[in-house]
Design an enzyme around this catalytic site. Structure first.
Site, PDB file in Angstrom:
ATOM      1  N   GLY A 170       0.824  -1.192   0.000  1.00  0.00           N
ATOM      2  CA  GLY A 170       0.000   0.000   0.000  1.00  0.00           C
ATOM      3  C   GLY A 170       0.864   1.250   0.000  1.00  0.00           C
ATOM      4  O   GLY A 170       2.013   1.234   0.465  1.00  0.00           O
ATOM      5  N   CYS A 171       0.337   2.352  -0.518  1.00  0.00           N
ATOM      6  CA  CYS A 171       1.146   3.563  -0.661  1.00  0.00           C
ATOM      7  C   CYS A 171       1.524   4.171   0.690  1.00  0.00           C
ATOM      8  O   CYS A 171       2.681   4.553   0.905  1.00  0.00           O
ATOM      9  CB  CYS A 171       0.421   4.583  -1.536  1.00  0.00           C
ATOM     10  SG  CYS A 171      -1.245   5.008  -0.994  1.00  0.00           S
ATOM     11  N   ASN A 172       0.567   4.257   1.623  1.00  0.00           N
ATOM     12  CA  ASN A 172       0.895   4.764   2.954  1.00  0.00           C
ATOM     13  C   ASN A 172       1.897   3.848   3.651  1.00  0.00           C
ATOM     14  O   ASN A 172       2.785   4.301   4.380  1.00  0.00           O
ATOM     15  CB  ASN A 172      -0.368   4.869   3.812  1.00  0.00           C
ATOM     16  CG  ASN A 172      -1.386   5.836   3.248  1.00  0.00           C
ATOM     17  OD1 ASN A 172      -1.072   6.981   2.968  1.00  0.00           O
ATOM     18  ND2 ASN A 172      -2.610   5.367   3.057  1.00  0.00           N
ATOM     19  N   VAL A 173       1.733   2.558   3.421  1.00  0.00           N
ATOM     20  CA  VAL A 173       2.636   1.555   3.997  1.00  0.00           C
ATOM     21  C   VAL A 173       4.066   1.809   3.543  1.00  0.00           C
ATOM     22  O   VAL A 173       5.008   1.755   4.333  1.00  0.00           O
ATOM     23  CB  VAL A 173       2.196   0.133   3.588  1.00  0.00           C
ATOM     24  CG1 VAL A 173       3.155  -0.899   4.138  1.00  0.00           C
ATOM     25  CG2 VAL A 173       0.773  -0.141   4.048  1.00  0.00           C
TER      26      VAL A 173
END
Length: 341
Positions: free
Chosen positions: A143-146
């Protein structure tokens, strides 16, 4: 001879970014693009900026449509890709969440529905992942936030200079991270000139994935308070992540931990002391830029990380991981220079 490529979910933001990057990749040729409600339309109707691929028409997303190519990139809603099966000799790269988590309990708590087996994890910079990606035929993209948080905190945890039991991250996130579906809270009149937190209090679906990665980095029992904030920009993430400094650790040791971790990484750069990235510095590029500070009064390390959520946060990571899986140079077809202004 180029490898043939299909992109499922090609009408969305992630699918469009995959196509933009793939169009200049010297080893890939996009031959199939699929969508759901946009099936039957020319690709140029939904992505008029992709002029070199204007000859393609969006088809229905079925296994039959996606068959007969060498590589399939999936940019589908969560829960949609897990139901698809492909021949064993086809490389499949999933940009959704269906194959990221290793814990069925985490999946049930944050996503629900059928749990699917975890695939090789598409974050080459995380410990052990390059070996797992080499020769892999099934890849799950983070995931991008990850990505923004993991790249910010993993070096300090791995080096033992920060504690992992009191981690805090607040992210300014561009609206493309919410997808292309029409939603009232994403209308220009709602988002312009305003910022709003969402999925507050440990409810964001990326939370278990972040903790999973930090355990891979060496944390035994990590805990994080993670708050995303929607801001009026189309793309980009600027993450401010903080962690308690292990007593006795010097600022020089902190900087050494991050510089050593990323010294040989082609897409992650640690900025000089006193310099901090802006989200716009990574627009269009597969780079992650990191700035460090030690807050001595609070006894914490502050890490500012910037990525383009659609590139290093999604499509770029997918292609970088596919390059490794196929034995190509992992930088092939991926830009390191951003677009400004």
């Amino acid at each position: 001879m180029s490898l043939t490529v299909a992109v499922a979910g090609a009408s969305g933001y992630a699918g469009g970014e995959l196509l933009r990057l793939l169009s200049s990749h010297p080893e890939f040729e996009v031959t199939v693009v699929t969508a759901h409600t946009n099936a039957g339309q020319p690709l140029s109707a939904v992505h008029p900026h992709l002029r070199s691929l204007a000859h393609l028409t969006l088809q229905d997303t079925t296994v039959e449509t996606l068959s007969g190519v060498d590589v399939v990139f999936l940019a589908l809603p969560h829960g949609a890709s897990g139901a698809l099966t492909f021949p064993d000799d086809v490389l499949v790269v999933d940009c959704g969440a269906d194959h990221r988590l290793t814990s069925s309990d985490d999946w049930a708590a944050f996503y629900g529905g059928e749990f699917h087996e975890p695939w090789a994890y598409g974050m080459p910079e995380l410990a052990g992942q390059r070996d797992a990606l080499s020769g892999a035929l099934r890849i799950a993209v983070p995931g991008c936030n990850v990505t923004a948080i993991t790249l910010a905190l993993a070096p300090g945890i791995a080096a033992g200079v920060v504690a992992a039991d009191d981690l805090v991250a607040v992210l300014a996130v561009g609206t493309s991270g919410a997808g292309k579906s029409l939603k009232p809270e994403l209308l220009a009149s709602e988002i312009a000139g305003s910022a709003s937190a969402y999925q507050v209090g440990g409810t964001h679906r990326h939370t278990p994935e972040i903790l999973q990665n930090l355990r891979v980095a060496g944390a035994t029992d990590p805990a994080i308070s993670f708050t995303p904030v929607l801001v009026p920009m189309a793309r980009g993430i600027l993450a401010t992540s903080t962690a308690k400094l292990v007593p006795g650790t010097t600022e020089a040791q902190v900087r050494e931990a991050w510089h050593t971790a990323y010294a040989d990484e082609p897409f992650v750069q640690v900025l000089p002391a006193g310099s901090f990235p802006r989200s716009g510095d990574t627009t269009g590029a597969n780079t992650a830029l990191i700035g460090l500070a030690v807050d001595e009064a609070a006894g914490r390390v502050v890490v500012i990380s910037a990525i383009d959520n659609l590139v290093k946060g999604t499509a770029g990571a997918a292609i970088q991981s596919a390059n490794i899986a196929l034995g190509f140079d992992e930088t092939l077809g991926l830009p390191v220079n951003g677009v400004a202004p």
